[in-house]
Design a protein around this motif. Structure first.
Motif, PDB file in Angstrom:
ATOM      1  N   ASN A  29     -10.531  30.690  -7.170  1.00 22.86           N
ATOM      2  CA  ASN A  29     -10.630  29.361  -6.567  1.00 22.86           C
ATOM      3  C   ASN A  29     -12.095  28.990  -6.326  1.00 22.86           C
ATOM      4  OD1 ASN A  29      -9.682  26.937  -5.408  1.00 22.86           O
ATOM      5  ND2 ASN A  29      -9.863  27.823  -3.370  1.00 22.86           N
ATOM      6  N   PHE A  30     -12.884  29.912  -5.807  1.00 25.28           N
ATOM      7  CA  PHE A  30     -14.295  29.632  -5.551  1.00 25.28           C
ATOM      8  C   PHE A  30     -15.045  29.371  -6.851  1.00 25.28           C
ATOM      9  CE2 PHE A  30     -18.728  30.861  -5.063  1.00 25.28           C
ATOM     10  CZ  PHE A  30     -19.101  29.976  -4.061  1.00 25.28           C
ATOM     11  N   ILE A  31     -14.795  30.184  -7.870  1.00 25.18           N
ATOM     12  CA  ILE A  31     -15.475  29.998  -9.153  1.00 25.18           C
ATOM     13  C   ILE A  31     -15.107  28.642  -9.754  1.00 25.18           C
ATOM     14  CG2 ILE A  31     -15.584  30.832 -11.547  1.00 25.18           C
ATOM     15  CD1 ILE A  31     -15.393  33.688 -10.359  1.00 25.18           C
ATOM     16  N   TRP A  32     -13.820  28.281  -9.693  1.00 20.23           N
ATOM     17  CA  TRP A  32     -13.380  26.978 -10.204  1.00 20.23           C
ATOM     18  C   TRP A  32     -14.103  25.849  -9.468  1.00 20.23           C
ATOM     19  CZ3 TRP A  32      -9.934  25.298 -13.958  1.00 20.23           C
ATOM     20  CH2 TRP A  32      -9.602  23.951 -13.903  1.00 20.23           C
ATOM     21  N   TRP A  33     -14.059  25.910  -8.138  1.00 18.59           N
ATOM     22  CA  TRP A  33     -14.673  24.854  -7.332  1.00 18.59           C
ATOM     23  C   TRP A  33     -16.175  24.779  -7.584  1.00 18.59           C
ATOM     24  CZ3 TRP A  33     -18.459  25.312  -3.622  1.00 18.59           C
ATOM     25  CH2 TRP A  33     -18.752  24.143  -2.930  1.00 18.59           C
ATOM     26  N   PHE A  34     -16.857  25.911  -7.505  1.00 22.16           N
ATOM     27  CA  PHE A  34     -18.308  25.951  -7.672  1.00 22.16           C
ATOM     28  C   PHE A  34     -18.710  25.472  -9.059  1.00 22.16           C
ATOM     29  CE2 PHE A  34     -22.428  27.880  -8.426  1.00 22.16           C
ATOM     30  CZ  PHE A  34     -23.083  27.673  -7.224  1.00 22.16           C
ATOM     31  N   GLY A  35     -18.001  25.925 -10.087  1.00 23.13           N
ATOM     32  CA  GLY A  35     -18.331  25.557 -11.460  1.00 23.13           C
ATOM     33  C   GLY A  35     -18.275  24.058 -11.685  1.00 23.13           C
ATOM     34  N   PHE A  36     -17.209  23.428 -11.219  1.00 22.34           N
ATOM     35  CA  PHE A  36     -17.096  21.984 -11.422  1.00 22.34           C
ATOM     36  C   PHE A  36     -17.972  21.199 -10.448  1.00 22.34           C
ATOM     37  CE2 PHE A  36     -13.245  23.011 -13.830  1.00 22.34           C
ATOM     38  CZ  PHE A  36     -13.456  22.198 -14.936  1.00 22.34           C
ATOM     39  N   ALA A  37     -18.029  21.612  -9.191  1.00 24.19           N
ATOM     40  CA  ALA A  37     -18.802  20.857  -8.201  1.00 24.19           C
ATOM     41  C   ALA A  37     -20.292  20.874  -8.531  1.00 24.19           C
ATOM     42  CB  ALA A  37     -18.560  21.416  -6.800  1.00 24.19           C
ATOM     43  N   ARG A  43     -26.029  16.435 -11.847  1.00 23.66           N
ATOM     44  CA  ARG A  43     -26.736  15.339 -12.511  1.00 23.66           C
ATOM     45  C   ARG A  43     -27.117  14.253 -11.509  1.00 23.66           C
ATOM     46  NH1 ARG A  43     -22.183  13.909 -16.405  1.00 23.66           N
ATOM     47  NH2 ARG A  43     -21.266  15.953 -16.398  1.00 23.66           N
ATOM     48  N   PRO A  44     -28.014  13.366 -11.903  1.00 23.64           N
ATOM     49  CA  PRO A  44     -28.295  12.212 -11.046  1.00 23.64           C
ATOM     50  C   PRO A  44     -27.040  11.340 -10.904  1.00 23.64           C
ATOM     51  CG  PRO A  44     -29.987  12.456 -12.730  1.00 23.64           C
ATOM     52  CD  PRO A  44     -28.904  13.433 -13.057  1.00 23.64           C
ATOM     53  N   VAL A  45     -26.916  10.662  -9.785  1.00 26.94           N
ATOM     54  CA  VAL A  45     -25.726   9.854  -9.496  1.00 26.94           C
ATOM     55  C   VAL A  45     -25.499   8.795 -10.572  1.00 26.94           C
ATOM     56  CG1 VAL A  45     -24.705   8.272  -7.826  1.00 26.94           C
ATOM     57  CG2 VAL A  45     -25.972  10.261  -7.029  1.00 26.94           C
ATOM     58  N   GLU A  46     -26.543   8.277 -11.150  1.00 28.38           N
ATOM     59  CA  GLU A  46     -26.412   7.244 -12.177  1.00 28.38           C
ATOM     60  C   GLU A  46     -25.697   7.753 -13.430  1.00 28.38           C
ATOM     61  OE1 GLU A  46     -29.566   8.117 -10.920  1.00 28.38           O
ATOM     62  OE2 GLU A  46     -29.453   6.587  -9.357  1.00 28.38           O
ATOM     63  N   GLU A  47     -25.705   9.062 -13.648  1.00 24.15           N
ATOM     64  CA  GLU A  47     -25.082   9.643 -14.842  1.00 24.15           C
ATOM     65  C   GLU A  47     -23.669  10.159 -14.591  1.00 24.15           C
ATOM     66  OE1 GLU A  47     -27.604  12.619 -16.581  1.00 24.15           O
ATOM     67  OE2 GLU A  47     -29.382  11.365 -16.411  1.00 24.15           O
ATOM     68  N   TYR A  48     -23.139   9.996 -13.398  1.00 25.42           N
ATOM     69  CA  TYR A  48     -21.785  10.472 -13.094  1.00 25.42           C
ATOM     70  C   TYR A  48     -20.753   9.738 -13.933  1.00 25.42           C
ATOM     71  CZ  TYR A  48     -23.099  13.026  -8.819  1.00 25.42           C
ATOM     72  OH  TYR A  48     -23.617  13.907  -7.915  1.00 25.42           O
ATOM     73  N   VAL A  51     -13.212   9.608 -12.627  1.00 22.28           N
ATOM     74  CA  VAL A  51     -11.809   9.786 -12.960  1.00 22.28           C
ATOM     75  C   VAL A  51     -11.007   9.241 -11.792  1.00 22.28           C
ATOM     76  CG1 VAL A  51     -10.007  11.453 -13.528  1.00 22.28           C
ATOM     77  CG2 VAL A  51     -12.359  11.862 -14.286  1.00 22.28           C
ATOM     78  N   PHE A  52     -10.177   8.240 -12.036  1.00 20.59           N
ATOM     79  CA  PHE A  52      -9.394   7.581 -10.984  1.00 20.59           C
ATOM     80  C   PHE A  52     -10.269   7.115  -9.824  1.00 20.59           C
ATOM     81  CE2 PHE A  52      -6.100  10.475 -12.838  1.00 20.59           C
ATOM     82  CZ  PHE A  52      -5.337   9.474 -13.428  1.00 20.59           C
ATOM     83  N   GLY A  53     -11.470   6.667 -10.119  1.00 21.93           N
ATOM     84  CA  GLY A  53     -12.377   6.152  -9.102  1.00 21.93           C
ATOM     85  C   GLY A  53     -13.147   7.215  -8.345  1.00 21.93           C
ATOM     86  N   LEU A  54     -12.921   8.462  -8.654  1.00 28.68           N
ATOM     87  CA  LEU A  54     -13.639   9.569  -8.007  1.00 28.68           C
ATOM     88  C   LEU A  54     -14.661  10.138  -8.980  1.00 28.68           C
ATOM     89  CD1 LEU A  54     -10.548  11.424  -6.508  1.00 28.68           C
ATOM     90  CD2 LEU A  54     -12.182  10.037  -5.249  1.00 28.68           C
ATOM     91  N   PRO A  55     -15.788  10.627  -8.481  1.00 27.60           N
ATOM     92  CA  PRO A  55     -16.724  11.305  -9.381  1.00 27.60           C
ATOM     93  C   PRO A  55     -16.007  12.469 -10.073  1.00 27.60           C
ATOM     94  CG  PRO A  55     -17.725  10.969  -7.231  1.00 27.60           C
ATOM     95  CD  PRO A  55     -16.281  10.593  -7.098  1.00 27.60           C
ATOM     96  N   ALA A  56     -16.284  12.673 -11.342  1.00 29.52           N
ATOM     97  CA  ALA A  56     -15.588  13.708 -12.119  1.00 29.52           C
ATOM     98  C   ALA A  56     -15.727  15.081 -11.485  1.00 29.52           C
ATOM     99  CB  ALA A  56     -16.105  13.719 -13.551  1.00 29.52           C
ATOM    100  N   TRP A  57     -16.911  15.395 -10.954  1.00 33.29           N
ATOM    101  CA  TRP A  57     -17.103  16.712 -10.352  1.00 33.29           C
ATOM    102  C   TRP A  57     -16.160  16.898  -9.167  1.00 33.29           C
ATOM    103  CZ3 TRP A  57     -18.319  17.267  -5.275  1.00 33.29           C
ATOM    104  CH2 TRP A  57     -18.897  16.176  -4.617  1.00 33.29           C
ATOM    105  N   PHE A  58     -15.973  15.858  -8.360  1.00 34.47           N
ATOM    106  CA  PHE A  58     -15.077  15.960  -7.208  1.00 34.47           C
ATOM    107  C   PHE A  58     -13.634  16.024  -7.655  1.00 34.47           C
ATOM    108  CE2 PHE A  58     -12.368  14.228  -3.917  1.00 34.47           C
ATOM    109  CZ  PHE A  58     -12.767  14.966  -2.812  1.00 34.47           C
ATOM    110  N   PHE A  59     -13.263  15.199  -8.622  1.00 34.10           N
ATOM    111  CA  PHE A  59     -11.880  15.182  -9.106  1.00 34.10           C
ATOM    112  C   PHE A  59     -11.474  16.547  -9.642  1.00 34.10           C
ATOM    113  CE2 PHE A  59      -8.743  14.579 -12.471  1.00 34.10           C
ATOM    114  CZ  PHE A  59      -7.732  13.962 -11.753  1.00 34.10           C
ATOM    115  N   TYR A  60     -12.312  17.135 -10.507  1.00 32.09           N
ATOM    116  CA  TYR A  60     -11.949  18.421 -11.112  1.00 32.09           C
ATOM    117  C   TYR A  60     -12.076  19.586 -10.136  1.00 32.09           C
ATOM    118  CZ  TYR A  60     -11.743  15.979 -15.526  1.00 32.09           C
ATOM    119  OH  TYR A  60     -11.415  15.110 -16.526  1.00 32.09           O
ATOM    120  N   SER A  61     -13.072  19.553  -9.266  1.00 28.38           N
ATOM    121  CA  SER A  61     -13.246  20.692  -8.353  1.00 28.38           C
ATOM    122  C   SER A  61     -12.250  20.657  -7.200  1.00 28.38           C
ATOM    123  CB  SER A  61     -14.675  20.752  -7.812  1.00 28.38           C
ATOM    124  OG  SER A  61     -14.944  19.647  -6.982  1.00 28.38           O
TER     125      SER A  61
END
Length: 92
Positions: A29-37, A43-48, A51-61
């Motif tokens: 669980n930690f590796i999954w969360w850390f890897g995606f988060a 990246r800079p916020v401009e490059e996010y 997914v469903f209105g959430l940043p991809a890193w937050f959605f996947y992690s």
């Protein structure tokens, strides 16, 4: 120090195996969360991407990680964990 009951009681072997399964799930669980988060979120916020209105890193992690871990824990509990009595065994 291990007692004689500790060596002969099979519940301790089951408990140790299931504890290691729990540790493995927590590490996964930690590796999954850390890897995606930190992988997608570094990246800079401009490059996010979103997914469903959430940043991809937050959605996947957080979202996908929560659903995935819920399913994995259910599978592990259903098929790998053993129902063990807590009552002390009486030796005759």
């Amino acid at each position: 120090m291990k007692t004689k009951a500790h060596k002969t009681d099979p519940r301790f072997k089951i408990a140790h195996r299931e504890a290691w399964i729990g540790v493995g799930l927590a590490i996964f669980n930690f590796i999954w969360w850390f890897g995606f988060a930190y992988g997608l979120g570094a990246r800079p916020v401009e490059e996010y991407t979103y997914v469903f209105g959430l940043p991809a890193w937050f959605f996947y992690s957080c979202v996908v990680g929560f659903v995935l871990m819920s399913v994995i824990v259910w599978i592990v509990a259903k098929f790998f964990l053993t129902d063990v009595s807590f009552e002390a065994e009486v030796e005759e």
